[in-house]
Write a protein that holds these residues in place. Structure first.
Motif, short mmCIF file in Angstrom:
data_model
loop_
_atom_site.label_atom_id
_atom_site.label_comp_id
_atom_site.label_asym_id
_atom_site.label_seq_id
_atom_site.Cartn_x
_atom_site.Cartn_y
_atom_site.Cartn_z
N THR A 102 0.64 -1.71 -0.14
CA THR A 102 -0.09 -0.02 -0.03
C THR A 102 0.51 0.75 -0.22
OG1 THR A 102 -1.78 -1.05 0.93
CG2 THR A 102 -2.42 1.64 1.12
N ALA A 103 2.03 1.48 0.86
CA ALA A 103 2.43 2.71 0.99
C ALA A 103 3.58 2.93 -0.59
CB ALA A 103 3.60 2.64 2.21
N HIS A 104 3.90 1.86 -0.47
CA HIS A 104 4.51 1.88 -2.37
C HIS A 104 3.76 2.99 -2.98
CE1 HIS A 104 6.84 0.58 -6.00
NE2 HIS A 104 8.00 1.18 -5.32
N GLU A 105 2.84 1.72 -3.48
CA GLU A 105 2.04 2.61 -4.12
C GLU A 105 1.45 3.57 -4.39
OE1 GLU A 105 0.91 0.94 -6.79
OE2 GLU A 105 -0.78 2.69 -7.60
N ALA A 106 1.44 4.09 -3.02
CA ALA A 106 0.92 5.38 -2.22
C ALA A 106 2.26 6.65 -2.89
CB ALA A 106 0.15 5.51 -1.13
N LEU A 107 2.95 6.25 -2.13
CA LEU A 107 4.30 7.12 -3.02
C LEU A 107 4.67 7.34 -4.30
CD1 LEU A 107 6.70 4.88 0.00
CD2 LEU A 107 5.94 8.49 -0.05
N ARG A 108 4.51 6.95 -5.08
CA ARG A 108 4.48 6.90 -5.88
C ARG A 108 3.18 7.30 -6.71
NH1 ARG A 108 4.04 3.19 -9.93
NH2 ARG A 108 2.48 2.35 -9.84
N LEU A 110 2.13 9.23 -4.92
CA LEU A 110 2.23 10.76 -4.59
C LEU A 110 3.33 11.69 -5.96
CD1 LEU A 110 1.93 12.75 -2.00
CD2 LEU A 110 3.81 11.69 -1.21
N GLY A 111 4.69 10.84 -6.39
CA GLY A 111 4.67 11.88 -6.98
C GLY A 111 4.29 12.11 -9.14
N ASN A 112 3.20 11.14 -8.50
CA ASN A 112 2.56 11.23 -9.75
C ASN A 112 1.70 12.86 -9.93
OD1 ASN A 112 3.55 9.40 -10.88
ND2 ASN A 112 2.01 7.45 -10.64
N ASP A 113 1.65 13.36 -8.53
CA ASP A 113 0.48 13.48 -8.03
C ASP A 113 1.38 15.06 -7.57
OD1 ASP A 113 -1.94 12.75 -8.34
OD2 ASP A 113 -1.77 12.55 -6.17
N GLY A 114 2.45 15.35 -8.40
CA GLY A 114 3.26 16.46 -8.01
C GLY A 114 4.06 17.23 -6.25
N TYR A 115 4.47 16.01 -5.89
CA TYR A 115 5.92 16.02 -4.98
C TYR A 115 6.57 15.72 -5.94
CZ TYR A 115 8.28 15.60 -0.79
OH TYR A 115 9.03 15.90 0.28
N PRO A 116 7.36 17.05 -4.86
CA PRO A 116 8.61 16.91 -5.67
C PRO A 116 9.40 16.60 -4.58
CG PRO A 116 8.38 19.04 -4.50
CD PRO A 116 7.31 18.37 -4.49
N PHE A 117 9.91 14.68 -5.63
CA PHE A 117 11.24 13.92 -4.98
C PHE A 117 12.51 14.28 -5.74
CE2 PHE A 117 7.51 10.86 -4.31
CZ PHE A 117 7.63 10.68 -3.01
N PRO A 118 13.57 14.63 -4.83
CA PRO A 118 14.59 15.15 -5.46
C PRO A 118 14.59 13.17 -6.56
CG PRO A 118 15.06 13.25 -3.42
CD PRO A 118 12.99 13.86 -3.23
N ARG A 119 15.95 13.78 -7.80
CA ARG A 119 16.82 12.67 -8.59
C ARG A 119 17.60 12.04 -7.81
NH1 ARG A 119 13.47 11.86 -12.57
NH2 ARG A 119 11.47 13.26 -13.46
N GLN A 120 17.85 10.47 -7.96
CA GLN A 120 19.30 10.23 -7.97
C GLN A 120 19.88 10.10 -9.08
OE1 GLN A 120 18.64 6.58 -5.57
NE2 GLN A 120 16.95 6.09 -7.20
N SER A 121 21.25 10.02 -9.08
CA SER A 121 22.07 9.50 -9.79
C SER A 121 22.26 9.40 -11.11
CB SER A 121 23.27 9.98 -10.31
OG SER A 121 23.95 8.53 -9.40
N PRO A 133 7.64 19.20 5.80
CA PRO A 133 6.34 20.42 5.86
C PRO A 133 6.19 20.26 4.64
CG PRO A 133 8.75 21.45 6.59
CD PRO A 133 9.37 19.76 6.42
N ASP A 134 6.92 19.70 3.71
CA ASP A 134 6.71 20.15 1.86
C ASP A 134 5.30 18.78 2.10
OD1 ASP A 134 9.38 21.67 0.69
OD2 ASP A 134 10.43 20.54 2.26
N TYR A 135 5.77 17.75 2.84
CA TYR A 135 4.85 16.75 3.31
C TYR A 135 3.36 17.28 3.16
CZ TYR A 135 3.08 12.09 3.77
OH TYR A 135 2.68 10.90 3.74
N MET A 136 3.58 17.30 4.12
CA MET A 136 2.25 17.68 4.67
C MET A 136 1.83 19.05 4.08
SD MET A 136 2.98 15.25 6.50
CE MET A 136 0.43 15.76 6.60
N ARG A 137 2.40 19.98 3.63
CA ARG A 137 2.02 20.65 2.44
C ARG A 137 1.20 20.27 1.63
NH1 ARG A 137 4.18 27.25 2.65
NH2 ARG A 137 2.74 27.64 1.15
N HIS A 138 1.83 19.80 0.86
CA HIS A 138 1.41 18.77 0.18
C HIS A 138 -0.15 17.78 0.00
CE1 HIS A 138 1.68 16.43 -4.29
NE2 HIS A 138 0.95 15.85 -3.73
N MET A 139 -0.51 17.38 1.17
CA MET A 139 -1.43 16.20 1.39
C MET A 139 -2.63 17.53 1.58
SD MET A 139 -0.38 13.36 1.28
CE MET A 139 -1.92 12.67 1.42
#
Lengths: 541, 108
Positions: A102-108, A110-121, A133-139
């Motif tokens: 459930t959590a993995h699906e929800a986190l994916r 979240l990215g699609n809904d515009g939460y700005p996850f960082p990118r790896q190399s 602060p960013d997560y809860m503001r997004h929610m």
């Protein structure tokens, strides 16, 4: 799907606020946010009421938290097996697997809904870390977008019952100074854990309100004795964030390094603090780590920068902050996979619920708890949405107010001021390293006896109205939560995970079960054989 | 805990009154919010980053006010320093995409 707002456009903001909803969520941390969003996505009219502000309330908003996030596949089962093996036999690998899903699906999402996850190399999004602060503001934005009616600064004071079910809650609007009431087909308690009055990030609202309301409705608690988790913080500060201390050295008052051979940093620091002040330096961090720490955990460096100290080269005094059930384990006992408390219409999620399923007897702090908040919020939101649809009832004339302590006093002359003394006593008994970190039967019984006495007094005279009731109820909830924790700790005559008994240092196979606590004036304690953890074998699906 | 609301910087938007999870401030139209319940402050620093004018200062001492003066905060450039470190600007969220914490988690 956008819905009409439930908030009535009324010129009179002093008149009591009365709303009807399908699902009422109490608490605006991550679990409450996911519960509200999920119930709204299921087409329900949802009200979310928070004690503070949905976006800054709770332990997540001021933090930076990893999540336990593993993509589907072989690695997932292996990780679950490893974690379950460290949970002292009290976790349930099946719930862990379901949570990861459930959590993995929800986190994916979240990215699609515009939460700005960082990118790896390699260009991939890194979705296993959330900046509070960013997560809860997004929610908050997401919930509003889904049509959730948000009531900020609306602490709930008590649940409402009708027939045998929970049908809403009532409280005080602390900025408009008026009572509020929401009737609903189902209620989700997402009020967080109990920090026992500690001064740490996010703890101000975490007074165990949901535990108290659940118990008043007849629900049980579980795992409350596992509240001996502490976090390192620079002395006098609220910053109980452990990550930088991965690169720390610890010293006693004479400048001698602490003996870290036991492997557990917190045990070493706790022993040191019993002898005198303890100091730390982040001297194991090289330039690259220093840069990542500063940019990734900027709040951890506010104390140093504002005092004018270089933590990478200089030593600074530290303390341990008691983290109660926030990074401990206990909470409302759930009886099914939808977060049901066993009381019709009442659900719990996040730290308000026991996290023994995923953490057993050890802290689920950080990643596991963050993923639990997401998953259990989603489960409770979906289950509450189903219940709300099937149980529409006419509650007119049948509403019962379920709140006791702090609202209704037996004495003819109730007073609210005593809440200050109650909070002070709870802090003394529940945060002390001597009493709560290194436990013994006699010390625990002494604490319990004192708080039982205070409870009887408080039942007689502690009561407030309006804004004063917020304080009296918080005091009552802190007191009740402490008594369940102590009663469980007295009963568990062994050591297991976070529950360290100096007078019984070994684990006892007879206690390889969960401990359930219940009741208010008289506290009941029982071994929970019914929910004994499933064997530690995970089907490799 | 929260120690200073700078009247020189404040634009009287009352966002801090709303955003504080502990309801520390009292506001009102056109007025500089007052710190009405300082002891309730949980020292989370979030009011600072929600403030669009960098007008708030939270001292890291969570136990008691230190009495730090606005002049010192200004002189040391501490107004808005947490927001700048996060990348938030004028009370708006930004910068999470540059968070390098995942690099650190590889060491845990």
């Amino acid at each position: 799907m956008p819905q009409t707002s439930l908030r009535r456009k009324s010129a009179d903001r002093t008149a009591p606020l009365n709303l009807e909803a399908d699902v009422l969520v109490l608490g605006g941390g991550p679990a409450g946010a996911w519960a509200a969003v999920t119930a709204a996505e299921n087409g329900r009219r949802v009200v979310l009421a928070d004690k503070g502000y949905f976006g800054t309330s709770g332990a997540t908003a001021p933090s930076n938290t990893g999540t336990w996030c593993v993509p589907p596949g072989e690695a997932r089962a292996a990780q679950v097996e490893r974690r379950a093996a460290r949970a002292f036999g009290l976790a349930d690998p099946h719930v862990m697997l379901r949570m990861l899903d459930t959590a993995h699906e929800a986190l994916r999402t979240l990215g699609n809904d515009g939460y700005p996850f960082p990118r790896q190399s390699d260009g991939e999004l890194y979705i296993a870390n959330l900046r509070g602060p960013d997560y809860m503001r997004h929610m908050r934005r997401l919930a509003l977008k889904r049509g959730v009616t948000v009531l900020d600064h609306h602490p709930a004071l008590e649940l409402l019952g009708a027939d045998d079910a929970i049908v809403g809650a009532a409280g005080w609007d602390r900025q408009q100074h008026r009572p509020w009431q929401v009737t609903a087909g189902a209620v989700v308690l997402a009020t967080g854990g109990c920090a026992f009055g500690e001064r740490m990030l996010g703890a101000t609202g975490l007074t165990g309100d949901g535990y108290l309301m659940a118990a008043e409705a007849g629900a049980s608690l579980s795992g409350m004795e596992f509240c001996g988790q502490y976090g390192v913080a620079p002395a006098g500060t609220s910053l109980n964030k452990g990550l930088p201390y991965r690169w720390a050295s610890f010293f006693d008052v004479d400048g001698e390094p602490l003996d870290m051979s036991a492997g557990d940093r917190h045990v070493a620091v706790a022993k040191g603090l019993l002898r005198g002040p303890v100091f730390a330096s982040l001297d194991k961090a090289g330039p690259e780590i220093q840069d990542w720490l500063r940019r990734g955990q900027p709040n951890c460096f506010l104390p140093f920068d504002r005092i004018g100290l270089n933590p990478f080269t200089q030593r600074f005094e530290i303390t341990l902050r008691g983290e109660g059930t926030v990074r401990g384990v206990g909470g409302i006992r759930l009886v099914d996979e939808g977060g049901w408390t066993g009381i019709p219409g009442l659900y719990a999620a996040g730290d308000a619920a026991s996290r023994e399923d995923i953490a057993g007897a050890v802290s689920g702090g950080g990643g596991p708890n963050a993923s639990w908040a997401i998953a259990s919020g989603r489960w409770a939101g979906a289950a509450a949405a189903r219940t709300a649809l099937s149980s529409r009832r006419d509650v007119a004339g049948k509403l019962r107010r379920l709140g006791g302590i702090g609202l209704v006093a037996h004495s003819a002359r109730p007073e609210a001021e005593a809440s200050i003394d109650v909070v002070a006593a709870v802090r003394e008994e529940m945060l002390s390293i001597d009493r709560n970190f290194f436990r013994t039967g006699p010390k625990l019984r002494c604490s319990l006896s004192r708080l039982d006495g205070l409870w009887r007094d408080a039942r007689a005279y502690l009561a407030g109205e309006g804004a004063a009731a917020i304080r009296t109820r918080e005091a009552g909830a802190l007191l009740a939560s402490s008594r369940w924790a102590l009663a469980g700790a007295v009963f568990r005559n062994e050591s297991r995970g976070l529950h360290r008994r100096s007078d019984a240092p070994e684990s006892d196979p007879n206690f390889a079960h969960r401990v359930r606590t219940f009741g208010l004036d008289e506290i009941g304690v029982a071994l929970d054989r019914a929910i004994h953890a499933a064997p530690l074998q995970v089907a490799r699906s | 805990m929260i120690e200073v609301v700078s009247a020189a910087r404040c634009i009287a938007c009352d966002i801090c009154v709303k955003a504080c999870p502990a309801n520390v401030f009292d506001g009102g139209p056109g007025k500089v919010p007052v710190i009405a319940r300082q002891q309730d402050c949980q020292t989370c620093f979030l009011c600072e980053i929600y403030c669009p004018a960098d007008a708030l200062f939270v001292h890291p001492n969570a136990e008691a006010p230190t009495g730090i003066a606005e002049a010192e905060i200004t002189a040391r450039g501490l107004f808005g320093s947490y927001a700048r470190a996060l990348g938030w600007k004028r009370g708006k969220a930004a910068g999470a995409e540059n968070d390098p914490t995942f690099e650190l988690r590889a060491f845990l």
